[in-house]
Design a protein around this motif. Structure first.
Motif, mmCIF file in Angstrom:
data_model
loop_
_atom_site.group_PDB
_atom_site.id
_atom_site.type_symbol
_atom_site.label_atom_id
_atom_site.label_comp_id
_atom_site.label_asym_id
_atom_site.label_seq_id
_atom_site.Cartn_x
_atom_site.Cartn_y
_atom_site.Cartn_z
ATOM 1 N N ALA A 73 0.873 -1.174 0.000
ATOM 2 C CA ALA A 73 0.000 0.000 0.000
ATOM 3 C C ALA A 73 0.904 1.216 0.000
ATOM 4 C CB ALA A 73 -0.909 -0.004 1.224
ATOM 5 N N ARG A 74 0.625 2.172 -0.885
ATOM 6 C CA ARG A 74 1.521 3.319 -1.043
ATOM 7 C C ARG A 74 0.738 4.614 -0.917
ATOM 8 N NH1 ARG A 74 3.392 -0.215 -5.249
ATOM 9 N NH2 ARG A 74 5.526 -0.951 -4.841
ATOM 10 N N ALA A 75 1.381 5.604 -0.316
ATOM 11 C CA ALA A 75 0.780 6.931 -0.179
ATOM 12 C C ALA A 75 1.832 7.992 -0.412
ATOM 13 C CB ALA A 75 0.172 7.108 1.210
ATOM 14 N N THR A 76 1.474 9.031 -1.133
ATOM 15 C CA THR A 76 2.328 10.214 -1.242
ATOM 16 C C THR A 76 1.690 11.325 -0.418
ATOM 17 O OG1 THR A 76 1.199 10.989 -3.240
ATOM 18 C CG2 THR A 76 3.111 9.571 -3.534
ATOM 19 N N ALA B 282 -2.902 9.714 -2.708
ATOM 20 C CA ALA B 282 -2.232 10.979 -2.396
ATOM 21 C C ALA B 282 -3.099 11.790 -1.456
ATOM 22 C CB ALA B 282 -1.962 11.764 -3.679
ATOM 23 N N THR B 283 -2.462 12.424 -0.503
ATOM 24 C CA THR B 283 -3.138 13.406 0.337
ATOM 25 C C THR B 283 -2.173 14.540 0.594
ATOM 26 O OG1 THR B 283 -4.493 13.718 2.305
ATOM 27 C CG2 THR B 283 -2.500 12.402 2.573
ATOM 28 N N SER B 284 -2.691 15.626 1.076
ATOM 29 C CA SER B 284 -1.848 16.801 1.294
ATOM 30 C C SER B 284 -2.410 17.624 2.434
ATOM 31 C CB SER B 284 -1.771 17.654 0.013
ATOM 32 O OG SER B 284 -3.065 18.011 -0.434
ATOM 33 N N VAL C 117 -17.640 -9.187 -4.302
ATOM 34 C CA VAL C 117 -18.285 -7.883 -4.159
ATOM 35 C C VAL C 117 -17.232 -6.785 -4.109
ATOM 36 C CG1 VAL C 117 -19.698 -6.449 -2.645
ATOM 37 C CG2 VAL C 117 -20.289 -8.857 -3.005
ATOM 38 N N ALA C 118 -16.203 -6.999 -3.292
ATOM 39 C CA ALA C 118 -15.196 -5.962 -3.118
ATOM 40 C C ALA C 118 -14.378 -5.742 -4.373
ATOM 41 C CB ALA C 118 -14.278 -6.332 -1.953
ATOM 42 N N ALA C 119 -14.056 -6.801 -5.088
ATOM 43 C CA ALA C 119 -13.170 -6.675 -6.238
ATOM 44 C C ALA C 119 -13.784 -5.842 -7.348
ATOM 45 C CB ALA C 119 -12.816 -8.063 -6.766
ATOM 46 N N ALA C 120 -15.110 -5.854 -7.449
ATOM 47 C CA ALA C 120 -15.769 -5.123 -8.522
ATOM 48 C C ALA C 120 -16.005 -3.664 -8.178
ATOM 49 C CB ALA C 120 -17.103 -5.797 -8.845
ATOM 50 N N ALA C 121 -15.749 -3.281 -6.949
ATOM 51 C CA ALA C 121 -16.110 -1.940 -6.489
ATOM 52 C C ALA C 121 -14.983 -0.949 -6.749
ATOM 53 C CB ALA C 121 -16.452 -1.979 -5.004
ATOM 54 N N GLY C 122 -15.297 0.363 -6.641
ATOM 55 C CA GLY C 122 -14.319 1.392 -6.929
ATOM 56 C C GLY C 122 -13.447 1.763 -5.748
ATOM 57 N N ARG C 123 -14.035 2.124 -4.635
ATOM 58 C CA ARG C 123 -13.269 2.558 -3.468
ATOM 59 C C ARG C 123 -12.996 1.373 -2.550
ATOM 60 N NH1 ARG C 123 -12.622 8.604 -2.491
ATOM 61 N NH2 ARG C 123 -12.775 9.264 -4.665
ATOM 62 N N ASP D 222 -12.388 15.620 -1.428
ATOM 63 C CA ASP D 222 -12.020 14.453 -0.631
ATOM 64 C C ASP D 222 -10.572 14.593 -0.181
ATOM 65 O OD1 ASP D 222 -14.498 13.572 -1.307
ATOM 66 O OD2 ASP D 222 -13.851 11.777 -2.378
ATOM 67 N N PRO D 223 -10.251 14.136 1.020
ATOM 68 C CA PRO D 223 -8.878 14.312 1.501
ATOM 69 C C PRO D 223 -7.854 13.423 0.818
ATOM 70 C CG PRO D 223 -10.198 13.124 3.112
ATOM 71 C CD PRO D 223 -11.140 13.593 2.053
ATOM 72 N N TRP D 224 -8.315 12.410 0.064
ATOM 73 C CA TRP D 224 -7.388 11.542 -0.666
ATOM 74 C C TRP D 224 -7.773 11.532 -2.137
ATOM 75 C CZ3 TRP D 224 -11.251 9.682 2.462
ATOM 76 C CH2 TRP D 224 -10.943 9.483 3.807
ATOM 77 N N SER D 225 -6.800 11.254 -2.974
ATOM 78 C CA SER D 225 -7.078 10.877 -4.358
ATOM 79 C C SER D 225 -6.407 9.532 -4.590
ATOM 80 C CB SER D 225 -6.553 11.926 -5.342
ATOM 81 O OG SER D 225 -5.156 12.119 -5.179
ATOM 82 N N PHE D 226 -7.078 8.691 -5.358
ATOM 83 C CA PHE D 226 -6.595 7.339 -5.603
ATOM 84 C C PHE D 226 -6.196 7.197 -7.063
ATOM 85 C CE2 PHE D 226 -9.341 7.021 -1.941
ATOM 86 C CZ PHE D 226 -8.647 6.184 -1.085
ATOM 87 N N ALA D 227 -5.100 6.485 -7.296
ATOM 88 C CA ALA D 227 -4.627 6.266 -8.668
ATOM 89 C C ALA D 227 -5.621 5.411 -9.435
ATOM 90 C CB ALA D 227 -3.261 5.589 -8.636
#
Length: 618
Positions: free
Chosen positions: A86-89, A160-162, A309-315, A613-618
């Motif tokens: 799991a990676r975060a900038t 990413a969050t800032s 269920v989880a694999a097909a979802a976005g977040r 949103d406080p995060w953005s996801f790749a």
């Protein structure tokens, strides 16, 4: 990926390792929380690093921006057996924005403006509030990624969050009110607690009951007109971040000794709390983590949604359900964050709906502040005083993944809705309680934001040494407590996935206070002066506004008289001399078009301002 098999894991991140780099005010908290959750620093140069104490921000005002890597964006990687990395900038803001540290973030996002309302002009918090919030959001994103992986989805890729997004989240309720269809219900003007007794004791006063308020002041012989006029600003101070009381109330408090004031509070039903110095809080500090996780004693069948269920979802939390019975800020914000990560949020509201839906100011007939924390949630009306409705709530909990509440201490047990009660209907439930004190302090006062600030030394920590201690009237701990509550729920969900057991998680405003003041308490414990020097993070006036220099450049910037220059001219002069500074936002509605921010502020379906949103996801 396949869900990891249940293990003998005790903490959610046991067997996992991490690496982190970037601004030390942010990464020190990230590293500390990952360690507390069970992760260890990754091995380097062929050996495992010792789990040394995380790096701390320097104590001098020139420290944060002058330390190597203090302004550069950083990265955190977390992974181990059974999980992809799991990676975060994480960083302060867009490098081109000129927001390079805590001071400039507070200035740009409106934190200085809101915190300074009590004083009549912008003031910086003398603690690293935005950095601390950013760190907790970073850990949340990493935990959510691992929860998603444990439920069968692939790693989300770098999130990413800032700090600028964290700052906007912190002021989201004030920003929403500034963009509402109508004005505030109470004046925004200088003034507010604490009060000072005749023998020099600074103290906070708290009550939610207008009768107790009146009885307290009558017992002290306050003028009737003053106590009547003072109730409304006192009642709305959580919303407006100021409380312009009649001066007679401060005069009345100052004419009585502390013992007389304590007796008046006890007789009236109000509560008072003397502001505690940081040195005393450091002496009693037990070093506890800001949350606790208690797995159920026995295993449970996997009752949560399966990998398909989880694999097909976005977040990462898509497919999970959170049942929230929260009031005001702390629990609703925690649930709001879980919803932004993909969970379905179902609010439990009293018959007739949450009365705070009508709290002014409104957008399209609904409270703008309420929307800031509750937009997008479903609602179910339940009378928890009714046995039949409590049965309905248990049925809802049986189909949920998380039950989250912030009821008064002992209320859940009295209603038969405590963790053990709900475990009987759902053994794999994550039961989350966000409280004031978490039962950690004997004789603690009412567990509200300003009382916890007073009792834990936050009132001293947020102000430099040339200002009297005073809790900020910005809801610092309610917001940070909500962030920690969401972090604790995510840790509980991950622990459940790794063990097959339900989990009780507890977080508190006390934990938020200790997280925020951690570096300060450590200085106090060493016998050093815990407070920042005079003038710390105090903006400089210009002809048409204010500028805030970066902490590293504050002393040099203060040598320039900028009062005859426009803000733009003042910034140009400072930059020509190699000094970093930014304009102070004083009108929150102007944030909608502020080019310094990494993401725009939008509007929801009701027309209320909505922070990104406080995060953005790749």
């Amino acid at each position: 990926m396949a869900s990891p098999a249940p293990t003998q894991t005790v903490r959610p991140l046991d067997t996992l390792r991490f690496e982190t780099s970037g601004p030390p005010q942010i990464t020190s908290v990230v590293a500390e929380h990952l360690r507390l959750l069970g992760a260890a620093p990754a091995a380097r140069h062929g050996r495992e690093d010792r789990p040394a104490a995380p790096r701390r921000a320097r104590t001098a005002p020139t420290g944060p921006a002058s330390a190597p890597g203090a302004t550069a964006p950083g990265a955190t990687t977390l992974g181990g057996p059974g999980f992809g990395p799991a990676r975060a900038t994480t960083g302060w803001a867009d490098p081109a924005s000129g927001l390079v540290d805590e001071a400039t973030i507070q200035a740009a996002t409106g934190i200085m403006a809101v915190h300074g309302r009590r004083d009549g002009g912008p003031r910086g918090l003398a603690v690293d509030y935005a950095a601390t919030a950013t760190a907790v959001l970073t850990v949340q994103g990493l935990l959510a990624d691992l929860v998603g992986q444990a439920r069968g989805r692939t790693a989300t890729g770098p999130l990413a969050t800032s700090a600028d997004r964290a700052g906007l989240l912190a002021v989201s309720q004030y920003l929403a009110a500034a963009g509402a269809d109508e004005g505030e219900a109470a004046d925004i003007a200088p003034g507010g607690p604490p009060f000072t007794s005749a023998d020099g004791i600074l103290f906070e006063l708290e009550t939610l009951d207008p009768g107790a308020w009146a009885a307290f002041w009558k017992a002290l012989d306050a003028p009737a007109e003053a106590l009547r006029a003072g109730w409304r600003p006192f009642q709305f101070r959580y919303a407006t971040a100021c409380a312009p009381f009649p001066p007679a109330l401060h005069t009345t408090a100052g004419s009585h000794g502390w013992e007389r004031i304590r007796r008046a509070a006890a007789a009236s039903g109000a509560e008072v709390c003397a502001l505690r110095p940081l040195a005393r809080r450091a002496a009693e500090h037990d070093g506890a983590a800001p949350w606790s996780l208690t797995p159920a004693a026995t295993g449970a069948p996997a009752l949560w949604p399966g990998p398909a269920v989880a694999a097909a979802a976005g977040r990462p939390l898509a497919g999970l359900t959170v049942l929230e019975a929260g009031r005001r800020i702390q629990a609703p914000l925690a649930a709001h964050l879980l919803g932004l990560l993909g969970a379905e949020i179902i609010r439990i509201e009293p018959p007739g709906g949450d009365p705070l839906r009508g709290m002014p100011p409104a957008c399209s007939g609904i409270s703008a502040r309420w929307l800031a924390l509750n937009r997008g949630k479903k609602a179910v009306e339940i009378d928890i005083k009714s046995e039949s409705d409590r049965h309905r709530l248990r049925e809802l909990a049986a189909g949920a993944d998380v039950f989250l509440h912030n009821w008064a201490p002992g209320k859940a047990a009295a209603l038969g809705l405590d963790a053990d009660d709900l475990a009987r209907v759902h053994p794999a439930l994550v039961y989350a309680y966000t409280s004031g004190w978490a039962g950690r302090l004997d004789g603690a006062p009412m567990g509200t934001d300003f009382m916890v600030q007073a009792r834990t030394g936050v009132g001293e920590a947020v102000r430099p040494s040339d200002e009297l201690p005073a809790p900020s009237l910005m809801t610092l701990l309610d917001v940070l407590g909500g962030l920690l509550g969401a972090e604790a729920v995510l840790a509980g969900l991950l622990l459940r996935e790794r063990t097959g057991r339900g989990v009780r998680v507890d977080s508190s405003l006390l934990g938020a206070a200790d997280t925020l003041t951690g570096p300060v308490l450590r200085r106090a414990a060493r016998g050093a002066n815990p407070r920042r020097p005079a003038g710390f993070r105090r903006p400089l006036p210009t002809a048409d506004g204010w500028v805030a220099p970066a902490d590293a450049d504050a002393r040099a910037a203060a040598a320039h008289d900028l009062r005859g220059l426009t803000t733009a001219e003042a910034l140009t002069r400072l930059r020509e001399r190699g000094l970093s500074a930014t304009a102070v936002t004083t009108d929150l509605s102007a944030l909608h078009h502020d080019p310094r921010l990494t993401a725009p502020i939008g509007r929801d379906a009701y027309g209320a301002p909505a922070v990104p949103d406080p995060w953005s996801f790749a």
